[in-house]
Design an enzyme around this catalytic site. Structure first.
Site, PDB file in Angstrom:
ATOM      1  N   SER A  79      26.749  79.296 -16.758  1.00 46.44           N
ATOM      2  CA  SER A  79      25.744  78.654 -17.876  1.00 46.44           C
ATOM      3  C   SER A  79      25.393  79.760 -18.768  1.00 46.44           C
ATOM      4  CB  SER A  79      24.417  77.872 -17.071  1.00 46.44           C
ATOM      5  OG  SER A  79      23.864  77.389 -18.029  1.00 46.44           O
ATOM      6  N   HIS A 139      28.528  73.068 -19.521  1.00 43.55           N
ATOM      7  CA  HIS A 139      27.993  71.793 -18.949  1.00 43.55           C
ATOM      8  C   HIS A 139      28.168  70.704 -19.885  1.00 43.55           C
ATOM      9  CE1 HIS A 139      25.926  74.141 -16.149  1.00 43.55           C
ATOM     10  NE2 HIS A 139      25.081  74.861 -17.028  1.00 43.55           N
TER      11      HIS A 139
END
Length: 247
Positions: free
Chosen positions: A138, A174
Site C-alpha cells: 500500500s 487495492h
C-alpha cells in the site's frame, strides 16, 4: 545477503488470515525472502526482516502483531521506528543488518515527509543499489514510485506526486477492493497529472530489477495486475499484465 540486482517488491499483499493471530505472513513475504537468497544462503540463523511502520506512526500494537506473525513463520523481525525519535543511532548501519526492509501501509504523505526529515530516501537508495531488498504494501508500495493516489489527506482520494521516484511512473494499490481508485487513476493519467500507472489488486505484487518491471506475482487466485496509460487520443488505456501465481 544482497539480491543480485537492485530489487523492489511493490505490493498490495503480504498478510493472510490466521486462526490465532491477527494475521500471518503469506507467500508474498516468503517471495521477498527468496529474492534475498539469490546469491546463496542467508547469514546464519532465520531470515531477518526490518519493518518500517512510519506510515502508521510506528503503531506499537501493529508492531507486536508483526513480531507474532514473524515468529510463527520462522523469521526474525525488528523495527525501525522514527516516532518520537529514531530508535537507533546509526540508521543506515542498522538497516544493513537485514535481508528485507518491509514498509507497511498507512499515510504515504506522512511517510514521505517524515522520511525526508530523517534522510531516509538517501539511505534507502544506497541500500537498494547495494542489493538490500526493498518491499512493502500500500503506502509501502506507492512510496517507491513518482506518485499515485492516496486517502492521506481525507476521505476523498487525491493525487500524490512527490514519491521517491526510485521507480518510474505511478502506482495504484487495492484496485479491486477500493472502487474509487481505478476511475481516479484513469482520469489523472489521461490528464497527464500522473504518469503511466502500474496497478495491483489485493494479493498481488510487482517485482522490479533496477527500474525495470520483471514480473507481476500473486498469492491468491484470480487477482489482476494492470497498466494504465494515456492513449494517442488522450483517453486512458488499461491493459492486463501476465501474473505468476506464488505457491
Amino acid at each position: 545477503m544482497p539480491a543480485s540486482a537492485p530489487t523492489i517488491l511493490a505490493t498490495s499483499a503480504g498478510y493472510r488470515p490466521h486462526p490465532r493471530l491477527r494475521f500471518g505472513f503469506g507467500p508474498m513475504m516468503a517471495f521477498a525472502i527468496e529474492l534475498a537468497r539469490e546469491q546463496g544462503p542467508l547469514a546464519e540463523g532465520p531470515p531477518r526482516i526490518c519493518n518500517i511502520g512510519t506510515a502508521s506512526g510506528d503503531d506499537k500494537s501493529f508492531q507486536r502483531d508483526m513480531e507474532e506473525a514473524a515468529r510463527e513463520a520462522g523469521y526474525v523481525l525488528h523495527h525501525l521506528s522514527l516516532f518520537a525519535q529514531p530508535n537507533v543511532e546509526d540508521t543506515e548501519g542498522y538497516l544493513r543488518g537485514y535481508d528485507v526492509l518491509w514498509v507497511n501501509g498507512g499515510s504515504v504523505v506522512n511517510l514521505l515527509a517524515v522520511w525526508r526529515a530523517h534522510g531516509l530516501p538517501e539511505i534507502l537508495h544506497r541500500l537498494w543499489q547495494d542489493g538490500v531488498v526493498l518491499a512493502g504494501i500500500s503506502a509501502g508500495s506507492i512510496c517507491w514510485f513518482e506518485g499515485g493516489v492516496t486517502d492521506s489527506f481525507g476521505p476523498d482520494l487525491q493525487p500524490v506526486t512527490n514519491g521517491l521516484g526510485f521507480l518510474p511512473g505511478t502506482n495504484g494499490v487495492h484496485m479491486d477492493s477500493e472502487d474509487r481508485r481505478r476511475p481516479l487513476l484513469r482520469e489523472l493519467v489521461a490528464a497527464g497529472t500522473l504518469g503511466p500507472a502500474l496497478c495491483t489488486d489485493d494479493g498481488t505484487g510487482l517485482l522490479f530489477r533496477g527500474d525495470e518491471l520483471v514480473e507481476a506475482v500473486a498469492e491468491i487466485d484470480g487477482a489482476r495486475v494492470t497498466r494504465i496509460e494515456r492513449g494517442a487520443d488522450g483517453a486512458a488505456v488499461e491493459t492486463d499484465l501476465p501474473v505468476r501465481r506464488l505457491r
